[in-house]
Scaffold this motif. Structure first.
Motif: not given
Length: 332
Positions: A50, A52, A67, A80
């Motif tokens: 995930q 921020k 992405n 991550i």
């Protein structure tokens, strides 16, 4: 140890550190320039975990859907996973078709692209050298031209700009990414007054915006305030004077900001800051569009002053040139 992963390799990071800062601290070879999320040269692909809020700030929807994140804006978080982006995923090939020295500090570079890129004047493209070094520059001509032209100012200690000015030659291969940025002339502005302010090296893109508007039969008035420390920075002075004669709705004002008296003659030259000159000449209203082009410090200060002078902030379009910090010691 708190880590994230890049291409399967662990990278340890400190609290509040960005992904880019952690990579730089570990000596990783990573492309970056402004470190402010503007140039988009430090993009990575997020493959797991995930991110921020803010990691994709300023990215086009097509890049967000893939992405992609700006490593300089992405706060490092545990576990991550990222993947490096291959050049062919973002760039098209190009070759230097022509090169012309315009002044002691400015060079014109014309690129022939393998595939057309559809950009607006006021957007910018990333140019990548053979060794991966990447910088952002604004084209000064229209996308439908066969050659994409850039006016590049040679910066003191600037690796890329110095290479273009002194060493790059016709036939040199280069990679191009873009377009990026949202501050450009739109058809909906056609009946409105355009006020374009250029600081130093912002003159090239300011010239491109004005020329594009006039070529597309802009109906409102167009004002260009061009500022330079000396005559050398106003290298388009003659062309702009000619445009002033040809287009009755266009007004050009050259502004010398240095301490030495100007040797340039005529009513089109004043010793003044270009933005201050624009403020004196115009009562800002909602029938105007203001473009600020050039050095980030001057652009950001002028944007703030425009707002304080009552100019609607949604009508202020900034093209700020963020440069890589090349100081040996950090600024206090």
């Amino acid at each position: 140890m708190t880590v994230f992963y890049l291409d399967g390799q662990e990278v340890e990071f400190k609290p509040t550190e960005t992904v880019l800062d952690a990579l730089i601290r570990h000596g990783q070879q990573v492309n970056y320039s402004c470190k402010k999320g503007v140039c988009k040269t430090c993009l990575l692909e997020q493959v797991e975990g995930q991110i921020k809020l803010g990691s994709q700030r300023g990215l086009a929807p097509r890049l967000k859907q893939r992405n992609y994140v700006c490593a300089c804006q992405c706060q490092a978080t545990a576990d991550i996973k990222f993947k490096s982006i291959l050049p062919q995923d973002l760039f098209v090939g190009a070759v230097i078709q022509h090169k012309k020295i315009l002044s002691d500090t400015v060079v014109s570079i014309g690129l022939k692209l393998e595939n057309k890129l559809f950009y607006e004047q006021g957007q910018y493209l990333n140019l990548r050298r053979f060794d991966g070094l990447t910088r952002s520059y604004c084209p000064i001509n229209a996308a439908n031209d066969d050659i994409v032209e850039f006016h590049v100012k040679r910066k003191y200690n600037g690796q890329f700009s110095d290479w273009l000015y002194h060493h790059a030659g016709v036939g040199e291969q280069i990679l191009v990414q873009g377009p990026l940025g949202n501050s450009y002339y739109k058809a909906e502005y056609q009946d409105q007054t355009l006020i374009v302010v250029a600081f130093g090296s912002g003159l090239g893109v300011a010239y491109g915006i004005v020329a594009h508007a006039l070529q597309n039969n802009h109906q409102g008035e167009v004002f260009l305030y061009a500022g330079g420390r000396d005559e050398g920075e106003l290298y388009l002075h003659t062309q702009l004077l000619k445009m002033n004669l040809i287009h009755r709705q266009f007004t050009y004002q050259a502004c010398i900001t240095g301490h030495k008296p100007s040797v340039m003659k005529g009513s089109r030259v004043v010793m003044a800051d270009p933005f201050v000159q624009a403020v004196k000449a115009h009562r800002f209203d909602r029938q105007q569009q203001l473009f600020l082009c050039g050095d980030a410090m001057a652009v950001n200060h002028s944007r703030e002053q425009a707002f304080l002078n009552g100019y609607p902030i949604e009508r202020v379009h900034t093209l700020s040139f963020e440069y890589k910090d090349l100081r040996n010691r950090a600024r206090r």
